[in-house]
Design an enzyme around this catalytic site. Structure first.
Site, PDB file in Angstrom:
ATOM      1  N   GLY A  80      32.285  36.398  32.902  1.00 15.99           N
ATOM      2  CA  GLY A  80      33.626  36.366  32.343  1.00 15.99           C
ATOM      3  C   GLY A  80      33.974  34.989  31.813  1.00 15.99           C
ATOM      4  O   GLY A  80      33.204  34.031  31.942  1.00 15.99           O
ATOM      5  N   PHE A  81      35.134  34.890  31.229  1.00 16.95           N
ATOM      6  CA  PHE A  81      35.596  33.641  30.615  1.00 16.95           C
ATOM      7  C   PHE A  81      35.642  32.504  31.642  1.00 16.95           C
ATOM      8  O   PHE A  81      34.937  31.486  31.510  1.00 16.95           O
ATOM      9  CB  PHE A  81      36.968  33.911  29.994  1.00 16.95           C
ATOM     10  CG  PHE A  81      37.719  32.707  29.496  1.00 16.95           C
ATOM     11  CD1 PHE A  81      37.068  31.665  28.859  1.00 16.95           C
ATOM     12  CD2 PHE A  81      39.092  32.652  29.645  1.00 16.95           C
ATOM     13  CE1 PHE A  81      37.783  30.570  28.389  1.00 16.95           C
ATOM     14  CE2 PHE A  81      39.814  31.563  29.177  1.00 16.95           C
ATOM     15  CZ  PHE A  81      39.156  30.523  28.554  1.00 16.95           C
ATOM     16  N   ILE A  82      36.429  32.666  32.679  1.00 14.63           N
ATOM     17  CA  ILE A  82      36.553  31.615  33.695  1.00 14.63           C
ATOM     18  C   ILE A  82      35.273  31.514  34.522  1.00 14.63           C
ATOM     19  O   ILE A  82      34.824  30.419  34.878  1.00 14.63           O
ATOM     20  CB  ILE A  82      37.780  31.877  34.587  1.00 14.63           C
ATOM     21  CG1 ILE A  82      39.065  31.812  33.752  1.00 14.63           C
ATOM     22  CG2 ILE A  82      37.853  30.876  35.744  1.00 14.63           C
ATOM     23  CD1 ILE A  82      40.303  32.327  34.468  1.00 14.63           C
ATOM     24  N   TYR A 122      48.791  45.558  37.787  1.00 19.64           N
ATOM     25  CA  TYR A 122      47.826  44.444  37.867  1.00 19.64           C
ATOM     26  C   TYR A 122      48.305  43.398  38.861  1.00 19.64           C
ATOM     27  O   TYR A 122      47.584  42.996  39.772  1.00 19.64           O
ATOM     28  CB  TYR A 122      47.634  43.821  36.482  1.00 19.64           C
ATOM     29  CG  TYR A 122      47.015  42.448  36.507  1.00 19.64           C
ATOM     30  CD1 TYR A 122      45.708  42.264  36.951  1.00 19.64           C
ATOM     31  CD2 TYR A 122      47.735  41.326  36.098  1.00 19.64           C
ATOM     32  CE1 TYR A 122      45.139  40.998  36.986  1.00 19.64           C
ATOM     33  CE2 TYR A 122      47.168  40.065  36.118  1.00 19.64           C
ATOM     34  CZ  TYR A 122      45.884  39.904  36.570  1.00 19.64           C
ATOM     35  OH  TYR A 122      45.320  38.649  36.611  1.00 19.64           O
ATOM     36  N   LYS A 156      46.785  42.143  42.668  1.00 22.83           N
ATOM     37  CA  LYS A 156      46.428  40.756  43.000  1.00 22.83           C
ATOM     38  C   LYS A 156      47.215  40.254  44.203  1.00 22.83           C
ATOM     39  O   LYS A 156      46.679  39.527  45.050  1.00 22.83           O
ATOM     40  CB  LYS A 156      46.648  39.853  41.782  1.00 22.83           C
ATOM     41  CG  LYS A 156      45.793  40.219  40.579  1.00 22.83           C
ATOM     42  CD  LYS A 156      44.294  40.181  40.876  1.00 22.83           C
ATOM     43  CE  LYS A 156      43.733  38.792  40.779  1.00 22.83           C
ATOM     44  NZ  LYS A 156      42.265  38.776  40.940  1.00 22.83           N
TER      45      LYS A 156
END
Length: 342
Positions: free
Chosen positions: A17-19, A159, A163
């Site tokens: 993924g991006f991070i 979402y 979290k």
């Protein structure tokens, strides 16, 4: 695989993924051996994930495993085999808007996947377990900047709810099994290799193609934009700052440390609320083109503003993110032009 006794091993979920990509890249540069787990889902262009992963695989200290977090026994077996010193849990089904259309994917990945990881960490405890949360957990809170010690009880999207649930789940495991856990709440992360569903990517693509951009809440939105390498620096420093259960249950003022567990939540943000119109202006400056704005009402589940108080990160690590939006946007646009040959 045998490794030098001084070399630490890190398991990073969501590694393509991006991070995750930038986190793995930083850990490898610091001499870690890194095991990356990623499901390579098609939520966005898989080719982008494959390219990130292929770059990581050029380092002999990186091992990739492509499978789903929630696969029964997968993480248990991986933790048993690799015994990582550090676990960084970045894998999640992301996106506020997609959670309205496909909530079950958030239940499977964010709740069940995190449960599988916690069970594996319970059986094979790492020195430090770090899990990604989000500024979205602050939900309907209107007092800003957001502090880790603020109540966060009114999430506005499923979402965000998943979290917040992972924060509570991790706290229970930290308390019951003395697992050192740091949760970090990310704000709006941007930069090269970013996600195509994020505003910067969509806006840049549309502006360069001469297409209009959808601007929600008629542009009256503020975000704490955090450059990805600044975020990763915060993660890297927090690795070596594991929380310790307080002996007497007393917690220093302003610290989110639990009075009954080695558990803490830390904001990683730029401590600066930037108006969406100013963010768009930075993209216009970087592309050299004017945007055509399609002004729209607020989308369900979204919030008008996010703004981090990152003083706890500074206190713990003596670090504060510093990349300004024009500089970070310019770096993204340069990457975008190069990657897509624009």
């Amino acid at each position: 695989m045998t490794t030098p006794s001084t070399q630490r091993t890190a398991l990073v979920t969501g590694s393509a993924g991006f991070i995750g990509y930038f986190t793995c890249k930083r850990l490898l540069a610091d001499g870690f051996r890194v095991i990356g787990l990623d499901a390579m889902t098609d939520y966005y262009d898989v080719a982008l994930k494959e390219r990130r992963q292929s770059m990581l695989l050029q380092n002999p200290n990186f091992r990739a495993l492509n499978d789903r977090l929630e696969t029964p026994g997968l993480l248990m077996g991986l933790m048993a085999d690799e015994r990582p010193d550090i676990v960084i849990h970045l894998a999640a089904q992301a996106g506020v808007r997609y959670s309205i259309a496909n909530p079950r994917s958030y239940l499977d990945s964010n709740i069940t996947g995190t449960f599988e990881l916690l069970e594996a960490a319970r059986a094979y405890p790492p020195q430090h377990l770090l899990l990604a949360s989000t500024s979205s957990v602050f939900g309907a809170n209107t007092e800003m900047p957001y502090r880790e010690t603020d109540k966060a009880d009114h999430q506005m999207s499923f979402y965000a709810a998943t979290k917040k649930a992972t924060e509570a789940m991790a706290h229970s495991y930290a308390h019951l099994f003395n697992l050192p856990v740091t949760m970090f709440r990310f704000f709006t992360v941007y930069g090269p290799w970013g996600r195509p569903d994020m505003a910067l990517f969509k806006f840049t693509k549309a502006i360069l193609n001469g297409e209009p951009i959808d601007v929600y809440n008629y542009g009256d939105m503020k975000r704490d934009f955090t450059y990805v390498e600044d975020l990763v620096e915060g993660i890297r420093l927090l690795i070596d700052t594991p929380p310790v259960r307080p002996d007497n249950g007393e917690v220093p003022e302003g610290d989110s440390l639990s009075p009954m567990a080695p558990w803490r939540v830390v904001n990683i943000g730029n401590s600066d609320a930037v108006q969406l119109t100013d963010f768009i202006a930075a993209i216009e400056a970087a592309t050299g083109r004017a945007a055509t704005r399609n002004l729209m009402p607020m989308q369900a589940g979204d919030v008008p503003a996010t703004w981090a108080d990152a003083s706890l990160l500074k206190r713990l690590t003596d670090y504060a993110p510093k990349t300004r939006v024009p500089e970070g946007v310019k770096a993204f646009v340069a990457w975008y032009r190069d990657y897509y040959g624009v």
